[in-house]
Scaffold this active site. Structure first.
Site, short mmCIF file in Angstrom:
data_model
loop_
_atom_site.label_atom_id
_atom_site.label_comp_id
_atom_site.label_asym_id
_atom_site.label_seq_id
_atom_site.Cartn_x
_atom_site.Cartn_y
_atom_site.Cartn_z
CG ASP A 92 -2.12 0.94 1.04
OD1 ASP A 92 -2.19 1.63 -0.02
OD2 ASP A 92 -2.98 1.01 1.94
CG ASP A 127 -5.64 6.09 -2.42
OD1 ASP A 127 -4.52 5.77 -2.01
OD2 ASP A 127 -6.69 5.69 -1.88
CB CYS A 275 -11.69 -20.66 20.60
SG CYS A 275 -10.93 -21.06 19.03
CB CYS A 277 -8.62 -22.63 16.84
SG CYS A 277 -7.51 -21.47 17.66
CB CYS A 280 -7.74 -21.74 21.68
SG CYS A 280 -7.66 -20.09 20.97
N1 GUN Z 1 -6.04 1.59 3.51
C1 GUN Z 1 -7.24 1.74 4.06
N2 GUN Z 1 -8.02 2.56 3.29
C2 GUN Z 1 -7.27 2.94 2.25
C3 GUN Z 1 -7.51 3.77 1.10
O1 GUN Z 1 -8.58 4.33 0.93
N3 GUN Z 1 -6.47 3.91 0.23
C4 GUN Z 1 -5.26 3.29 0.41
N4 GUN Z 1 -4.31 3.45 -0.49
N5 GUN Z 1 -5.04 2.50 1.47
C5 GUN Z 1 -6.01 2.33 2.37
ZN ZN Z 2 -8.78 -20.12 19.00
#
Ligand code: GUN
Ligand code: ZN
Length: 650
Positions: A92, A127, A275, A277, A280
């Site tokens: 990201d 963005d 739980c 799992c 756990c």
């Molecule tokens: N992570 C959570 N929301 C967003 C988003 O709107 N844009 C980007 N690039 N990362 C995110």
């Molecule tokens: Zn668990």
């Protein structure tokens, strides 16, 4: 690059394969958020892979970039080296951090170049994050900037690119954003929704998804930024979300909260082992609560990831089973906010209907809201149309009559005037002749168990029929032939319209199952033209398809196959999307279509996997599976269909 192939689908939800440089991601997939600093990451990506079955992860290029030692290591050994993970890594851009903390240290070109440098499998455009509260002009200006950056990024990015879809809560902006992203992106990343998810504002999330949906190309996976809680996975998949990221497993762990698909549990409140799992089971939860902070957080994080991975598996299984609505409704019972979100989803049937399958194996009522699923909306609309074409005085039966009794149903009164019977069902009033059709045929709701109407003995029905005012019919008479004729016509009318039904019905004879009394086969001159499935739908055989071609209007029910694929389809091979040159736009997935060549010669009968609007936009994958075909099947040794090495057996 970035091949995306839909394998199976349930409405907008789909099971697909997405190809990245570091391997294939089977979707819907959960991408855990991994902190690039190992000291701040409770579970290593290597452990995620081996122990939890994680196939792909997402990390922050921005945090890596702004932290000198991490950046140096990433530049040296790539993001895969830094994270110690050799599967697909999405990164990201830092839009969210920059928005949340107000810093603007890195520019869009720089962070994209950095993602290129560190070998990210899927890079994300920087963005402009738009809050749900943003006014239209503010959101529009931010969107313009996001789109300009996306265009520049596309030019600068040879590999896979995720373009965020913004626009806040403004439907027009979401739609524009989705459409433009579809031209530029390999991954359509719906963003700006973290506040909606964190504050459980699911109806607004549903509206944002409904607005974006028509603009999103079916040819690329859809990512939803910030869908961490497993409670929401089925809801997201329902809207066609293919990639889900989760930082929730860690965020909730820090607060001592255990995630389950039906909600959240604070570990300090636990007195019981709720739980078992794999993790756990090792150390009981009430004891985990008393462990030192770091170990406690780690254990909860692993539990959270385990339940999340399990849930995403259930989502994929539900898509295979055709039960994604059931699963989403079951999950919605876990929290009223999610229920509100699902109710909102049901206000947008026209977003779902183009990909809503013609039928499913079952229709199980989870709550009253099940009665307004898109499948029911479509059924009601078709029935309204059917009844409009056939206005008759109706007789209402409150009892859903079963086929045993159907041969006792008169179609005319004593004066010879036609009678239309209608059943009151949980899905509304249904003409009796259509009572076996999906969704009302396989419908399983509480009425089925609350009162035993469907299991009432015939004698009781006889009495009921006799008791109906104005009808003094001789109920010992066998009405079955007339009744069957009526039902045959009805099935054809619903599928092909009243004109075709009138044309064909007189030439067909309906045959019923001895066991269930349901229509099974429609025969013409002793040959089966149509076979009626357990979903009550009459589907043509190859011979029947040949009879349909001349009576159906041009293009109706047709999918046109390109010349190079025609010989293979004629011999039973699946029809791949890229060999489709045209399709009746009113067809829907799972519907039976006539696969024809360019001269309208029938090659085969096929069941659609894709909706017609999806076919030209998916470079890979099967558009229709052939159920009957013109020529002898292809022998194994000369099975070289064009582009079909990826063909799977039927
Ligand atoms: N992570 C959570 N929301 C967003 C988003 O709107 N844009 C980007 N690039 N990362 C995110
Ligand atoms: Zn668990």
């Amino acid at each position: 690059m970035g091949g995306f192939e839909v394998l199976e689908r349930d409405g907008l939800a789909r099971r697909a394969r997405f190809e990245t440089p570091h391997g294939i991601v089977e979707t819907p997939a959960l991408l855990p958020v991994v902190h690039p600093d190992p000291a701040r990451q409770p579970v290593s990506p290597a452990e995620m892979r081996v122990r939890l079955g994680v196939r792909a992860i997402i990390s922050s290029a921005y945090i890596t970039w702004r932290t000198p030692p991490l950046r140096a290591e990433a530049e040296r050994s790539g993001i895969h080296g830094l994270l110690g993970f050799d599967g697909p890594v999405m990164t990201d851009s830092g839009a969210f951090q920059q928005h949340a903390y107000g810093s603007v240290e890195v520019g869009p070109e720089e962070i994209l170049a950095f993602q290129n440098t560190i070998g990210s499998d899927i890079a994300t455009v920087l963005d402009r994050f738009t809050e749900p509260e943003a006014e239209h002009d503010v959101a529009a200006a931010a969107l313009d900037e996001t789109l300009a950056r996306a265009a520049a990024a596309r030019a600068a990015r040879p590999g896979l690119l995720a373009v965020p879809v913004q626009g806040g809560l403004h439907a027009d902006l979401r739609a524009r954003s989705a459409a433009r992203a579809s031209e530029l992106a390999d991954v359509l990343a719906v963003g700006g929704v973290v506040p909606l998810l964190e504050q459980y504002r699911f109806p607004e999330l549903a509206r944002a998804l409904a607005a974006a949906r028509p603009g999103l190309t079916p040819g690329a996976p859809v990512h939803l930024f910030g869908t961490g809680h497993p409670m929401t996975f089925a809801f997201a998949a329902l809207w066609g979300v293919d990639l889900i990221d989760s930082s929730a497993y860690h965020k909730f762990a820090r607060r001592g909260c255990l995630l389950f698909p039906d909600g959240t549990v604070a570990i300090d409140d636990l007195r019981e082992e709720v739980c078992r799992c794999a993790l756990c089971a090792e150390v009981p939860l009430p004891e985990v609560a008393r462990r030192p902070a770091a170990e406690r957080e780690r254990r909860i994080a692993v539990h959270n990831l385990l339940t999340s991975m399990e849930e995403i598996g259930r989502v994929r299984q539900a898509i295979h089973d055709g039960t994604i609505w059931e699963l989403a409704e079951r999950r919605a019972t876990g929290h009223p906010a999610l229920r509100a979100g699902l109710e909102e989803a049901k206000r947008w049937p026209d977003v779902f209907l183009p990909t809503e399958p013609a039928s499913r194996r079952a229709f199980r009522e989870i709550s009253d809201a099940s009665r307004v699923r898109p499948a029911v909306v479509r059924f009601r609309r078709r029935i309204e149309e059917y009844v409009r074409d056939r206005p008759l005085p109706r007789r209402i039966s409150r009892v859903p009559l079963r086929p045993d009794y159907l041969r006792r149903i008169p179609v005319r009164d004593r004066e010879g005037r036609p009678i239309a019977w209608s059943c009151e069902t949980p899905l509304g009033s249904v003409p009796l002749e259509l009572i076996d059709l999906y969704p009302v045929g396989p419908y399983l709701g509480i009425e089925e168990f609350a009162d035993r109407a469907r299991h009432r003995p015939p004698a009781a029905v006889d009495t009921e029929l006799r008791a109906l005012e104005g009808l003094d019919a001789d109920l010992d008479r066998d009405w079955s032939a007339e009744w069957t004729e009526l039902q045959v016509r009805a099935l054809l009318a619903l599928e092909y319209g009243p004109i075709v039904a009138d044309e064909l019905a007189g030439r067909l004879r309906g045959e019923r199952s001895r066991r269930t009394g349901r229509l099974r086969t429609l025969l013409g001159d002793g040959r089966p033209w149509f076979v009626v499935g357990t979903d009550g739908i009459a589907r043509p055989t190859f011979f029947g398809g040949g009879q349909l071609v001349p009576v159906l209007g041009e293009g109706r029910s047709r999918v046109v196959v390109s010349d190079d694929a025609a010989p293979f389809v004629a011999r039973g091979r699946s029809l791949f999307a890229r060999f489709v040159t045209g399709a009746d736009p009113t067809l829907v997935p799972d519907q039976t279509a006539l696969l024809v060549d360019r001269d309208d010669a029938l090659l085969a009968i096929g069941r659609l996997v894709l909706a017609p609007h999806e076919m030209p936009r998916l470079a890979r994958g099967v558009a229709a599976r052939v159920t009957a075909h013109a020529a002898a099947p292809i022998a194994a040794e000369d099975a070289e269909a064009p582009g079909s090495p990826d063909a799977r057996p039927e």
